[in-house]
Design an enzyme around this catalytic site. Sequence first.
Site, short mmCIF file in Angstrom:
data_model
loop_
_atom_site.label_atom_id
_atom_site.label_comp_id
_atom_site.label_asym_id
_atom_site.label_seq_id
_atom_site.Cartn_x
_atom_site.Cartn_y
_atom_site.Cartn_z
N ASP B 13 33.85 40.64 41.25
CA ASP B 13 34.84 41.09 39.98
C ASP B 13 33.95 40.17 38.90
O ASP B 13 34.06 40.68 37.84
CB ASP B 13 36.12 40.76 40.21
N HIS B 211 44.98 38.56 36.27
CA HIS B 211 44.07 38.51 35.49
C HIS B 211 44.74 37.26 34.33
O HIS B 211 45.93 37.08 34.31
CB HIS B 211 43.58 39.50 34.60
N CYS B 242 37.81 43.24 34.06
CA CYS B 242 37.53 44.56 34.35
C CYS B 242 36.67 45.01 33.33
O CYS B 242 37.08 45.19 32.19
CB CYS B 242 38.72 45.43 34.44
#
Lengths: 308, 308
Positions: B13, B211, B242
């Site tokens: 990620d 997050h 993201c």
Amino acid sequence: MVRILVSEVGPRDGLQSISAIMPTAAKKAWIEAEAAAGVSEIEVGSFVPARLLPQLADTAELVSHALAIPHLTVAVLVPNAKGAEAAIAAGAHKLTLPLSVSETHSLANLRKTHAQVIDEAYMIAAMIRAQPPAKRPHFEGSLSTVFGCTLEGPIRDSQIEKLAAALMEAGCDDVGLADTTGYADPMSVKRLIALVRNVVGETKLTGIHLHNTRGLGLANALAALEAGLTTLDASLGGLGGCPFAPGASGNIVTEDLVFMLEAMGFETGIDLPKLLKTREILAAALPGEALYGFVPDAGLPLGWEKAA
Amino acid sequence: MVRILVSEVGPRDGLQSISAIMPTAAKKAWIEAEAAAGVSEIEVGSFVPARLLPQLADTAELVSHALAIPHLTVAVLVPNAKGAEAAIAAGAHKLTLPLSVSETHSLANLRKTHAQVIDEAYMIAAMIRAQPPAKRPHFEGSLSTVFGCTLEGPIRDSQIEKLAAALMEAGCDDVGLADTTGYADPMSVKRLIALVRNVVGETKLTGIHLHNTRGLGLANALAALEAGLTTLDASLGGLGGCPFAPGASGNIVTEDLVFMLEAMGFETGIDLPKLLKTREILAAALPGEALYGFVPDAGLPLGWEKAA
């Protein structure tokens, strides 16, 4: 809906930590703008000698200015009875006397032993009692470095209990906890709230002053809320921290805290978009100073304003 | 003492969100160093076409390298059955298929409708069942944008429930929640955990991917812990977020999360000073890239190493 009091400490804790001196007019604009955004308690300064903290030399003028703002609790820090005398003369609504539970830190920060600070508390309480009832400010004793000290490390529970009891005995209306050094974690927050409430009574500990030094500020705030506290200190733009605790920096950010509280369904009375706009005053008055906060950068979630 | 699994997602990620391509040797060093610090699960990459994410083109090589590290769960993201086929061939221990509960986001991110993603889940589960039992990877369905979408805003509970059920029906071993957009707050974390567990069963939802977009990452992690989750994703240096959710950035920082967990008395199996040193690999391999985290700057509290 539970009402949470977000107490803005930026004009005191924020400004005392930076070397730039904010012009008095900008401080007034800041206080006015935050009050207009719905912040109902602001610590506008500290009655310390101007030679020690020239950044806060205009505290009396700020108290006087802030007293004209409707529905605003005007709070100040007082390091001793002399500061309290000035605060009472200025008409402040709330006085906070910090007592560092680490005696080493107390000596470094206030140049006083525990016994000496407690003596000051007695004198302040007597001064307040000498006022007519309508003019008596609220008197809070703040147990600072209570989650550990950068000089001493962890502090014994028995010492914390003794000092909390001594502050109440001296005549404080209540006590608060302060994570001066950014050592708190959610577990220690809950543990110490229970420890101190066991000594002073549940209604006599309702507030906490948290730092974000190790990124745990809002997690610790959540733990405090879960433990039933209803007053949380924060600083606009995360300005500040403690200048006498090496390596410790960063109050929790008012903007992020209010976002969390409102998102969780607590009532703060604060208009978040208006609060976010208040940062512009800080940015303009403190050029080059770092301002913190995630919500100001990321913005509000889609649908936020509709939901609120 | 409760054991919490901190699952490192930085190599996937984190790296997919930045434009620089980290050399494979540096990725290997990173994975090795974190495993040596005690991190027991690492998402090493994603089986997506290299033309879409050239940053992750070496995922198969990384899986193979990581499989040689004892006691390490080697996880990968798979966007579809084709990716899962490659992941199974490489020998990954754990496959995560993201299903964005916002269909608009699903179309933008995976270019697939909900029905199409569920079809892929059926195919993946069938492929896994076709393996000999000892070689079957764990298969997780991740409900992404579950706390709200930057394109659609809040997502209906009924849609979340339906999709969670569909993933389990398709053959996932369990589901996870992902706050892709940084919209979660501690209350919504607890609410959605209860909602989804009510559909899939308590043991089938144990992990969450948070997050720190609005600074609430660790407060949300605390809420998840209190709700009984035991797996938390995090990214070293907070790298990532993201790339397909505009304005969303910042995974929770592994270093800060591990500090919080260890301070609270949870067992992570991770040596924090060693973990902090691992950042040097990132800093050297990604010059100019911002690394986040408060504990790395502030250091550990006085007395920490003695206590640990």
